[in-house]
Motif scaffolding. Structure first.
Motif, PDB file in Angstrom:
ATOM      1  N   LEU A   1      -9.573  -0.658  -3.640  1.00  9.06           N
ATOM      2  CA  LEU A   1      -8.581   0.054  -4.445  1.00  9.06           C
ATOM      3  C   LEU A   1      -9.250   0.703  -5.654  1.00  9.06           C
ATOM      4  O   LEU A   1     -10.229   0.188  -6.191  1.00  9.06           O
ATOM      5  CB  LEU A   1      -7.494  -0.914  -4.906  1.00  9.06           C
ATOM      6  CG  LEU A   1      -6.573  -1.433  -3.793  1.00  9.06           C
ATOM      7  CD1 LEU A   1      -5.666  -2.536  -4.329  1.00  9.06           C
ATOM      8  CD2 LEU A   1      -5.742  -0.306  -3.194  1.00  9.06           C
TER       9      LEU A   1
ATOM     10  N   THR B   1       4.694  -3.013  -4.129  1.00  9.99           N
ATOM     11  CA  THR B   1       4.317  -2.295  -2.909  1.00  9.99           C
ATOM     12  C   THR B   1       5.553  -1.887  -2.117  1.00  9.99           C
ATOM     13  O   THR B   1       5.658  -0.747  -1.649  1.00  9.99           O
ATOM     14  CB  THR B   1       3.392  -3.170  -2.047  1.00  9.99           C
ATOM     15  OG1 THR B   1       2.245  -3.548  -2.815  1.00  9.99           O
ATOM     16  CG2 THR B   1       2.936  -2.413  -0.805  1.00  9.99           C
TER      17      THR B   1
ATOM     18  N   ARG C   1       5.157   6.454  -1.505  1.00 11.26           N
ATOM     19  CA  ARG C   1       4.285   6.507  -0.331  1.00 11.26           C
ATOM     20  C   ARG C   1       4.129   7.940   0.170  1.00 11.26           C
ATOM     21  O   ARG C   1       3.111   8.301   0.748  1.00 11.26           O
ATOM     22  CB  ARG C   1       4.866   5.602   0.765  1.00 11.26           C
ATOM     23  CG  ARG C   1       3.861   5.183   1.828  1.00 11.26           C
ATOM     24  CD  ARG C   1       2.665   4.453   1.241  1.00 11.26           C
ATOM     25  NE  ARG C   1       3.030   3.188   0.580  1.00 11.26           N
ATOM     26  CZ  ARG C   1       2.274   2.567  -0.307  1.00 11.26           C
ATOM     27  NH1 ARG C   1       1.109   3.097  -0.678  1.00 11.26           N
ATOM     28  NH2 ARG C   1       2.653   1.434  -0.859  1.00 11.26           N
TER      29      ARG C   1
ATOM     30  N   ARG D   1      -7.897  -9.789   1.738  1.00 11.10           N
ATOM     31  CA  ARG D   1      -7.290  -9.388   0.464  1.00 11.10           C
ATOM     32  C   ARG D   1      -8.362  -9.037  -0.566  1.00 11.10           C
ATOM     33  O   ARG D   1      -8.210  -8.108  -1.353  1.00 11.10           O
ATOM     34  CB  ARG D   1      -6.408 -10.526  -0.061  1.00 11.10           C
ATOM     35  CG  ARG D   1      -5.100 -10.693   0.717  1.00 11.10           C
ATOM     36  CD  ARG D   1      -4.332 -11.901   0.228  1.00 11.10           C
ATOM     37  NE  ARG D   1      -3.081 -12.060   0.956  1.00 11.10           N
ATOM     38  CZ  ARG D   1      -2.334 -13.160   0.906  1.00 11.10           C
ATOM     39  NH1 ARG D   1      -2.715 -14.190   0.163  1.00 11.10           N
ATOM     40  NH2 ARG D   1      -1.218 -13.241   1.590  1.00 11.10           N
TER      41      ARG D   1
ATOM     42  N   LEU E   1      -9.656  -5.645   0.268  1.00 16.13           N
ATOM     43  CA  LEU E   1      -8.662  -4.642  -0.108  1.00 16.13           C
ATOM     44  C   LEU E   1      -8.715  -4.381  -1.596  1.00 16.13           C
ATOM     45  O   LEU E   1      -8.691  -3.226  -2.053  1.00 16.13           O
ATOM     46  CB  LEU E   1      -7.250  -5.107   0.292  1.00 16.13           C
ATOM     47  CG  LEU E   1      -6.090  -4.192  -0.114  1.00 16.13           C
ATOM     48  CD1 LEU E   1      -6.248  -2.820   0.549  1.00 16.13           C
ATOM     49  CD2 LEU E   1      -4.756  -4.820   0.248  1.00 16.13           C
TER      50      LEU E   1
ATOM     51  N   ASN F   1       6.942   1.817  -1.301  1.00 19.20           N
ATOM     52  CA  ASN F   1       7.207   2.189   0.092  1.00 19.20           C
ATOM     53  C   ASN F   1       8.584   2.809   0.266  1.00 19.20           C
ATOM     54  O   ASN F   1       8.777   3.691   1.107  1.00 19.20           O
ATOM     55  CB  ASN F   1       7.115   0.954   0.999  1.00 19.20           C
ATOM     56  CG  ASN F   1       5.704   0.477   1.206  1.00 19.20           C
ATOM     57  OD1 ASN F   1       4.741   1.214   0.968  1.00 19.20           O
ATOM     58  ND2 ASN F   1       5.558  -0.772   1.635  1.00 19.20           N
TER      59      ASN F   1
ATOM     60  N   ASP G   1       0.086  -1.593  -6.583  1.00 22.59           N
ATOM     61  CA  ASP G   1       0.274  -1.248  -5.173  1.00 22.59           C
ATOM     62  C   ASP G   1      -0.805  -1.919  -4.330  1.00 22.59           C
ATOM     63  O   ASP G   1      -1.997  -1.810  -4.616  1.00 22.59           O
ATOM     64  CB  ASP G   1       0.209   0.267  -5.001  1.00 22.59           C
ATOM     65  CG  ASP G   1       0.476   0.691  -3.563  1.00 22.59           C
ATOM     66  OD1 ASP G   1       1.376   0.103  -2.936  1.00 22.59           O
ATOM     67  OD2 ASP G   1      -0.237   1.594  -3.061  1.00 22.59           O
ATOM     68  N   GLY G   2      -0.373  -2.617  -3.287  1.00 17.04           N
ATOM     69  CA  GLY G   2      -1.312  -3.329  -2.427  1.00 17.04           C
ATOM     70  C   GLY G   2      -1.678  -4.701  -2.923  1.00 17.04           C
ATOM     71  O   GLY G   2      -2.274  -5.499  -2.184  1.00 17.04           O
ATOM     72  N   ARG G   3      -1.332  -5.006  -4.169  1.00 14.68           N
ATOM     73  CA  ARG G   3      -1.628  -6.325  -4.748  1.00 14.68           C
ATOM     74  C   ARG G   3      -0.355  -7.142  -4.957  1.00 14.68           C
ATOM     75  O   ARG G   3      -0.346  -8.355  -4.755  1.00 14.68           O
ATOM     76  CB  ARG G   3      -2.349  -6.166  -6.083  1.00 14.68           C
ATOM     77  CG  ARG G   3      -3.737  -5.536  -5.981  1.00 14.68           C
ATOM     78  CD  ARG G   3      -4.438  -5.564  -7.340  1.00 14.68           C
ATOM     79  NE  ARG G   3      -5.827  -5.119  -7.275  1.00 14.68           N
ATOM     80  CZ  ARG G   3      -6.239  -3.910  -7.601  1.00 14.68           C
ATOM     81  NH1 ARG G   3      -5.357  -3.009  -8.017  1.00 14.68           N
ATOM     82  NH2 ARG G   3      -7.514  -3.581  -7.515  1.00 14.68           N
TER      83      ARG G   3
END
Length: 443
Positions: A12, A111, A64, A5, A8, A115, A104-106
């Motif tokens: 970002l 997220t 997305r 994480r 990631l 999507n 997004d992604g966190r």
């Protein structure tokens, strides 16, 4: 897992945080272009047209697959600053964009939303009006109208009476935009009050105007949508936060009951674009001092996110012929809530119907054939950011490729002019009769 994480997060994009101030056209464009460049995998920036003075009407898409519609992914939109002097919504949408892309992604919830949803955000429909405002003011300012001095929220075709005002470039751009996407749910952001207003804004006796209201066949859904937004806003859900003559129990109101208007955008969306839209009045003061903007963001952030999620209520799917070919332009309606402009499948044979939990009968109509009925039960909650999926295979031979896309056209005339009956939603109730009587006696 924690190390993954962390990596990631480091990968970002990072952009300078958006400040809480009013952003004029050059600043807004710079911000939108920066977001588009730094988050190119989940955003797409485009202009749907130009204002009278040639300013771009920017829309940023977050999703997305931001550059194209994908089957099963509903289209959602927010539009702000339709009245140039109502400025809070404009800034809230810029902060919403920043919040979405940086989460997004966190944040798993955001997220999943990205999507499953294609989110279109137009911070300003009336950039000329915004630039014409000389200084912040809580009341009417000359920047309300566009540069031709037309109120854009009185400029759309009207289903109840002729609207002969010249159609403005900003209005035409939005109307064309609505024809290019399968929008399912929308809200337009205003100021000058604190309330979520739902259709209709205009009406005839067939929609309930004799009882001081004008209701759609989907009134239960619209009230739910308005309450969804208002319930998360601590000030909006108060009965009379702006201390005006009229109170809004629960922070919602039927548009016609509040005050009738001709040529409004939310009615046009619902009738001609198959898109459920409500109007969000977000501040008692139309153009408050910039120091107030952080509190407006804090009060509206959860509501803005929760409202987007509602695009996933109800049922969605595709209509196929017996050979498995998707059928465009086929009428798909719930049996007891048909629209004066019948809702149809898009070019992919898709349909989206916003419905509350319950039992419904979906009626699919193809020219030259008897209606095809399908029973569905909408569960209490949408599943994983998705409406109930129900594809329908019609028991017809052949591909039905003779269905013309424009047969029949839904004309842009007063569609309700000769309508005599009214749906169950518009029938009088004792409560509304007493409310109407109270207003007659004590207004």
């Amino acid at each position: 897992m924690d190390c993954a994480r962390l990596w990631l997060g480091l990968l970002l994009p990072v952009v300078a945080a958006l400040d809480f101030s009013y952003h004029h056209q050059p600043e807004m464009e710079a911000f939108l272009k920066s977001i588009s460049q730094n988050y190119s995998s989940i955003t797409h920036l485009h202009s749907i047209g130009e204002s009278v003075e040639g300013r771009n009407l920017w829309v940023l898409i977050v999703g997305r697959f931001p550059k194209e519609h994908r089957i099963g992914i509903p289209e959602f939109k927010y539009v702000a600053n339709m009245h140039g002097d109502e400025a809070v919504g404009r800034e809230l949408l810029l902060h919403l964009i920043e919040y979405l892309v940086t989460s997004d992604g966190r944040d798993p919830e955001i997220t999943n939303l990205i999507n499953s949803t294609r989110i279109h955000i137009m911070p300003s429909m009336n950039p000329d009006g915004f630039e014409a405002v000389l200084k912040p003011d809580c009341f009417y300012n000359k920047g309300r109208e566009n540069s031709n001095f037309y109120d854009l929220n009185r400029n759309f075709p009207d289903a109840f009476e002729f609207n002969t005002v010249p159609r403005q470039p900003e209005t035409v751009a939005v109307m064309k935009w609505l024809n290019t996407e399968t929008f399912v749910l929308s809200a337009n952001l205003h100021g000058g009050a604190l309330v979520a207003s739902y259709p209709f804004d205009n009406g005839v006796p067939a929609t309930g105007t004799l009882y001081s209201r004008s209701l759609t066949p989907d009134d239960d859904v619209f009230q739910y949508l308005a309450r969804t937004y208002a319930s998360r806003n601590p000030d909006m859900r108060k009965r009379n936060p702006c201390r005006t003559k009229i109170e809004f129990p629960g922070g919602i109101v039927n548009g016609y009951f509040w005050y009738p208007l001709k040529g409004g955008m939310q009615d046009y969306n619902y009738i001609w674009a198959q898109c459920f839209e409500i109007t969000l009045e977000l501040s008692c003061c139309k153009y408050p001092r910039k120091e107030k903007l952080p509190s407006f963001w804090n009060e509206n952030k959860d509501s803005l996110i929760d409202y987007i999620k509602q695009v996933h209520i109800g049922v969605k799917g595709q209509i196929f012929d017996q050979n498995g070919t998707p059928l465009p332009n086929v009428t798909v309606e719930v049996q007891d809530r048909k629209h004066v402009c019948p809702y149809r499948t898009n070019k992919f044979g898709e349909y989206y119907l916003l419905l509350l939990p319950g039992f419904y009968v979906i009626e699919v109509t193809v020219p030259g054939h008897n209606p095809h009925l399908t029973k569905v039960t909408i569960p209490p909650k949408s599943q994983n950011f998705s409406a109930l999926k129900k594809d329908i295979l019609l028991p017809f031979t052949g591909q039905l490729d003779h269905i013309p896309e424009s047969d029949p056209l839904c004309p842009i005339i007063p569609l309700y002019r000769d309508l005599q009956g009214h749906s169950a939603a518009t029938k009088p109730s004792l409560f509304l009769f007493l409310v109407t009587l109270f207003h007659i006696l004590f207004k």
